[in-house]
Design an enzyme around this catalytic site. Structure first.
Site, mmCIF file in Angstrom:
data_model
loop_
_atom_site.group_PDB
_atom_site.id
_atom_site.type_symbol
_atom_site.label_atom_id
_atom_site.label_comp_id
_atom_site.label_asym_id
_atom_site.label_seq_id
_atom_site.Cartn_x
_atom_site.Cartn_y
_atom_site.Cartn_z
ATOM 1 N N HIS A 116 -3.835 6.100 3.335
ATOM 2 C CA HIS A 116 -4.578 4.900 2.949
ATOM 3 C C HIS A 116 -3.998 3.647 3.606
ATOM 4 C CE1 HIS A 116 -5.941 1.625 0.237
ATOM 5 N NE2 HIS A 116 -7.007 2.394 0.046
ATOM 6 N N SER A 170 -11.314 -1.335 -0.151
ATOM 7 C CA SER A 170 -10.016 -1.266 0.521
ATOM 8 C C SER A 170 -10.161 -1.448 2.022
ATOM 9 C CB SER A 170 -9.344 0.090 0.258
ATOM 10 O OG SER A 170 -8.801 0.152 -1.032
ATOM 11 N N ASP A 220 0.848 -1.198 0.000
ATOM 12 C CA ASP A 220 0.000 0.000 0.000
ATOM 13 C C ASP A 220 0.879 1.242 0.000
ATOM 14 O OD1 ASP A 220 -2.343 1.802 0.763
ATOM 15 O OD2 ASP A 220 -3.281 -0.151 0.992
#
Length: 524
Positions: free
Chosen positions: A297, A451, A259
């Site tokens: 994220h 996600s 990520d």
């Protein structure tokens, strides 16, 4: 009887005797083809050096090839991606809050395009390390000898999830590589760009402003503050009881999150988040993040997997595999290289890979993931995608070997953005999920997307591996499906109605300890 035995032995020896010459003949044939290819490269090099052959448009073409370093340094605009001294992306603070369903029903969770001049070269099964090494050596020599009329730059080999390499190539070199006898296929590299589905700005889970957080030693969140998504996991009914009591914590299991990085110092991670040892973005750009999240994220995903308060498996070890930059940009080639590196990591502990990312179907990505899972016994969990479309059109969800996860909301309805269809194995909470922010050591924020659904399943896989480290990826998948709560989802809420009959009605379920007694039916 003896005569029959003698005849059988003779036939066996004859078959073996014939097989050996055939194998040797194939080896010699391939060796000759390799030698012929090297001679072809030499002739092309001599032609360019002598001026007998001029590559039409080669200078213009080279000018249009996007250097991979420049690609990763690019930002969305002049402000996004600017990183301050703490490694926090200013872009994160600019994301707009929205509870509007239409705003979340985005066409894509990434912006997809091919990276001009960047390719993934896959060698045929059975190709040796020597063949790969020799091929790269020839390409580098040809590049140096022709002043890049034949161009192969930024070559990154992979050897443990299939054999091949990624490189920046011009058309002349692509043509030569295609003619190599061991090349199975060449695929254009594809860009990945993550988009946030934010439900609000970052806020401090202890204080009203981030400055106060630095003086607070420990997060003080009461046991009654169980996030709705965790509360939903360990019970069949959607009427929540305010508790989350999983059968394990994932202790002793390594989780690799591919990520934007992880905010190591966040207090909810309790020091269990570590640097993988390689930062794929640092390697290409010369930055020095060392897996530190400068986007937000990756930290949010890490918190759902293993945070003390917000995590499914509260004692896992998390490794930050940074393959997306500060504005969420990455490439399929970087993910393939990440798989190759993870395959080589400490084999003494069970491993899970969490993939909250995606692109349109990529043969290279799916093939590398399949080798990671089947050759190395590593479980992978993937987001189904946020296109409100068919999950089978996207990688890695379409791989068939990773556990593919769609998203639901607090009413057990499928989130409007979630992909559906036969390539989804099950659903998990993915709408308005509270987890970690990379803004400060105690900051959190709500986000939405598959996600967010994916790491819920990653956490449960870690709990299973804590209890039974020898489970294979296939056994893990069967357990996840078997324990799932059936028919809890109203499939009529799906955005893509044509996939309704192919979409499994399964919701992630994490059993409580008392429910896992010998002989008990986990669905009871």
């Amino acid at each position: 009887m003896m005569v029959r035995l003698s005849i059988a032995v003779s036939l066996f020896l004859l078959a073996v005797g014939l097989a050996v010459p055939k194998a040797e003949a194939r080896r010699l044939k391939l060796l000759r083809e390799h030698e012929q290819w090297e001679q072809l490269v030499k002739k092309r090099v001599d032609s360019f050096k002598s001026g007998r052959v001029v590559a039409e448009g080669v200078n213009d073409e080279t000018a249009h090839i996007q250097d991979i370093q420049s690609y990763y340094r690019e930002t969305l605009d002049s402000n996004d991606g600017w990183v301050d001294g703490t490694g926090v992306a200013k872009a994160e603070l600019k994301m707009q809050s929205s509870d509007d369903e239409g705003a979340l029903n985005a066409k894509s969770s990434f912006r997809q395009k091919t990276i001009e001049g960047r390719y993934i070269v896959n060698l045929a099964p059975g190709s040796s390390d020597r063949v790969l090494e020799r091929m790269i050596q020839i390409l580098e020599q040809a590049t140096a000898a022709t002043s890049q009329s034949l161009r192969a730059d930024h070559i990154e080999p992979f050897q443990h999830v299939g054999k091949g390499f990624t490189a920046t190539l011009n058309k002349n070199m692509v043509e030569l590589i295609r003619s190599h006898p061991s090349v199975a296929n060449i695929e254009s590299d594809v860009a990945i760009h993550m988009k946030f589905f934010d439900e609000g700005e970052p806020f401090n889970d202890l204080h009203e402003n981030a400055e106060e957080a630095t003086s607070q030693k420990e997060p003080q969140i009461s046991s009654s503050d169980v996030p709705w998504n965790l509360d939903r996991l360990d019970q069949r009914s959607k009427v929540l009881d305010g508790l989350y009591i999983p059968e394990g914590t994932g202790k002793g299991v390594n989780v690799f999150i591919v990520d934007t990085g992880t905010f190591y110092s966040h207090r909810d991670l309790e020091g269990r988040a570590k640097y993988f040892g390689v930062d794929l973005i640092d390697d290409l750009t010369g930055s020095n993040q060392k897996g530190l999240d400068c986007n937000g994220h990756g930290s949010h995903v890490a918190g759902i997997v293993g945070g003390k308060t917000y995590g499914v498996a509260k004692e896992v070890t998390i490794y930050s595999v940074r393959g997306l930059n500060c504005v969420g940009k990455g490439a399929v080639s970087g993910v393939v290289r990440a798989f190759d590196l993870i395959a080589q990591f400490d084999p003494s502990r069970p491993k899970v890979v969490s993939l909250s990312l995606g692109v349109e179907v990529s043969r290279s990505l799916n093939a590398a993931l399949e080798r990671l899972i089947r050759d190395h016994g590593i479980v992978a969990v993937a987001a189904a995608g946020n296109q409100a479309g068919n999950s089978c059109n996207y990688s890695p969800a379409s791989s068939g070997v990773a556990i593919s996860v769609g998203a639901t909301d607090s009413e057990d309805d499928i989130a409007s953005f979630s992909n559906t269809g036969a390539c989804v194995h099950l659903f998990a909470p993915g709408r308005n999920i509270l987890s970690l922010s990379s803004y400060c050591d105690t900051c959190v924020r709500p986000m939405s997307g598959t996600s967010m659904a994916c790491p819920h399943v990653t956490g449960y896989v870690a709990i299973q591996l804590e209890k039974q480290p020898s489970l294979t990826p296939a056994e893990i998948l069967r357990n996840v499906i078997h324990h799932a709560t059936m028919n809890a989802i109203d499939l009529e809420t799906m955005s893509l109605k044509e996939t309704v009959h192919d979409t499994p009605n399964r919701l992630l379920y994490v059993p409580r300890p008392a429910q896992m007694v010998e002989g008990a039916n986990p669905r009871d």
